[in-house]
Design a protein around this motif. Structure first.
Motif, PDB file in Angstrom:
ATOM      1  N   THR A  44     109.903  61.470  14.520  1.00  0.00           N
ATOM      2  CA  THR A  44     110.050  61.273  15.963  1.00  0.00           C
ATOM      3  C   THR A  44     109.366  59.994  16.415  1.00  0.00           C
ATOM      4  O   THR A  44     109.953  59.178  17.145  1.00  0.00           O
ATOM      5  CB  THR A  44     109.457  62.466  16.726  1.00  0.00           C
ATOM      6  OG1 THR A  44     110.148  63.659  16.348  1.00  0.00           O
ATOM      7  CG2 THR A  44     109.615  62.283  18.230  1.00  0.00           C
ATOM      8  N   ILE A 112     115.083  67.297  17.116  1.00  0.00           N
ATOM      9  CA  ILE A 112     114.832  68.287  18.168  1.00  0.00           C
ATOM     10  C   ILE A 112     113.662  67.831  19.032  1.00  0.00           C
ATOM     11  O   ILE A 112     113.710  67.900  20.271  1.00  0.00           O
ATOM     12  CB  ILE A 112     114.541  69.669  17.546  1.00  0.00           C
ATOM     13  CG1 ILE A 112     115.793  70.226  16.872  1.00  0.00           C
ATOM     14  CG2 ILE A 112     114.040  70.642  18.617  1.00  0.00           C
ATOM     15  CD1 ILE A 112     115.564  71.518  16.121  1.00  0.00           C
ATOM     16  N   TYR A 113     112.593  67.376  18.383  1.00  0.00           N
ATOM     17  CA  TYR A 113     111.454  66.848  19.136  1.00  0.00           C
ATOM     18  C   TYR A 113     111.893  65.689  20.039  1.00  0.00           C
ATOM     19  O   TYR A 113     111.499  65.605  21.204  1.00  0.00           O
ATOM     20  CB  TYR A 113     110.369  66.350  18.183  1.00  0.00           C
ATOM     21  CG  TYR A 113     109.626  67.425  17.423  1.00  0.00           C
ATOM     22  CD1 TYR A 113     109.583  68.729  17.878  1.00  0.00           C
ATOM     23  CD2 TYR A 113     108.960  67.118  16.240  1.00  0.00           C
ATOM     24  CE1 TYR A 113     108.904  69.709  17.174  1.00  0.00           C
ATOM     25  CE2 TYR A 113     108.268  68.088  15.531  1.00  0.00           C
ATOM     26  CZ  TYR A 113     108.238  69.384  15.997  1.00  0.00           C
ATOM     27  OH  TYR A 113     107.557  70.343  15.293  1.00  0.00           O
ATOM     28  N   SER A 115     114.815  64.995  21.294  1.00  0.00           N
ATOM     29  CA  SER A 115     115.596  65.442  22.445  1.00  0.00           C
ATOM     30  C   SER A 115     114.713  66.086  23.500  1.00  0.00           C
ATOM     31  O   SER A 115     114.947  65.921  24.701  1.00  0.00           O
ATOM     32  CB  SER A 115     116.680  66.429  21.990  1.00  0.00           C
ATOM     33  OG  SER A 115     116.098  67.639  21.511  1.00  0.00           O
ATOM     34  N   GLY A 116     113.676  66.807  23.051  1.00  0.00           N
ATOM     35  CA  GLY A 116     112.751  67.415  23.999  1.00  0.00           C
ATOM     36  C   GLY A 116     111.969  66.368  24.766  1.00  0.00           C
ATOM     37  O   GLY A 116     111.787  66.484  25.990  1.00  0.00           O
ATOM     38  N   THR A 151     112.241  73.374  23.260  1.00  0.00           N
ATOM     39  CA  THR A 151     112.767  73.207  21.901  1.00  0.00           C
ATOM     40  C   THR A 151     112.527  74.436  21.033  1.00  0.00           C
ATOM     41  O   THR A 151     113.056  74.503  19.912  1.00  0.00           O
ATOM     42  CB  THR A 151     112.115  71.989  21.215  1.00  0.00           C
ATOM     43  OG1 THR A 151     110.717  72.256  20.979  1.00  0.00           O
ATOM     44  CG2 THR A 151     112.246  70.735  22.067  1.00  0.00           C
ATOM     45  N   MET A 154     115.620  76.254  19.528  1.00  0.00           N
ATOM     46  CA  MET A 154     116.275  75.471  18.474  1.00  0.00           C
ATOM     47  C   MET A 154     115.447  75.477  17.194  1.00  0.00           C
ATOM     48  O   MET A 154     115.985  75.570  16.084  1.00  0.00           O
ATOM     49  CB  MET A 154     116.495  74.035  18.956  1.00  0.00           C
ATOM     50  CG  MET A 154     117.554  73.908  20.038  1.00  0.00           C
ATOM     51  SD  MET A 154     117.873  72.185  20.511  1.00  0.00           S
ATOM     52  CE  MET A 154     116.385  71.816  21.443  1.00  0.00           C
TER      53      MET A 154
END
Length: 238
Positions: A44, A112-113, A115-116, A151, A154
């Motif tokens: 990330t 995922i991180y 997008s969060g 998150t 997910m």
């Protein structure tokens, strides 16, 4: 008795033997998921480096890892890693499993991180700057508390997927339920009962987890409604 036909006696004989591998399955799954959660932050923050060349390389590496079958990656780490034998270091099946599957799934978790983090309202970033917070306090008190909770569903889904992928580590000697099932089948020339037990164990553990994750997702979506106003905690300003 013909081993080509189902036998409840063999089923009963195989069940406690295969169940001995359940502890290994759970241990590998949890260890790998923790590794993936931590390593996901590496991807990330590497993706957030404002350098086109670095960003391109990181993105390419992540895509390569995601596009390569996990089984091939496990074989490479366990059998073909070129550096380890030279320096006199060998990896156990357990360690290879945690590293191989952990890195593979960390590429998904890193996204995922990301997008969060990107879902955090721009006003929150501006507010943290206006408050003259340090980088550490900005992430710890404002960004991550808002970015991470949505998150969770997910992440839970990927935990279930990982749980069902872990049995492939039997190919590198990890003595989980699939390893025990294959051993029983080879010794008794009877695989159908043993593999059926593996399927039932995975179903018994993964289905309730999937239901729980679904409920958690509904709860999180309700709690973090995009239309709801976001407020900065008073503790942030202290």
């Amino acid at each position: 008795m013909n081993s080509n036909y189902w036998s409840w006696d063999r089923f009963a004989e195989a069940f406690p033997i295969i169940l001995e591998g359940l502890g290994t399955l759970v241990t590998v799954t949890i260890s790998t998921f923790i590794f993936a959660l931590l390593f996901g932050f590496v991807w990330t923050f590497l993706r957030r480096i404002k350098n086109k060349q670095i960003n391109w390389v990181v993105t390419w590496v992540m895509e390569f890892i995601r596009s390569t079958p996990p089984l091939v990656q496990l074989f490479f780490i366990y059998y073909a890693w070129p550096v380890m034998p030279v320096i006199g270091v060998t990896l156990s099946g357990f360690t290879s499993a945690v590293i191989g599957l952990g890195i593979h799934f960390s590429t998904y978790i890193g996204e995922i991180y990301r997008s969060g983090i990107e879902s955090v309202d721009v006003g929150q970033w501006e507010a943290s700057t206006a408050l003259n917070l340090s980088t550490w306090d900005k992430w710890r008190k404002i960004i991550l508390p808002q970015a991470f909770p949505p998150t969770i569903p997910m992440l839970g889904n990927y935990f279930i997927i990982l749980f069902k992928e872990v049995p492939i580590t039997s190919t590198i000697g990890v003595q989980g339920i699939l390893f025990m099932a294959n051993s029983f089948g080879a010794q008794n020339w009877a695989y159908i009962e043993a593999l059926t037990i593996v399927g039932l164990i995975l179903l018994a553990l993964s289905y309730p987890s999937a239901v729980l994750i679904k409920k958690l997702e509904v709860k999180m979506n309700t709690r973090f409604d995009k239309n709801a106003p976001i407020k900065i905690d008073k503790e942030v300003t202290q």
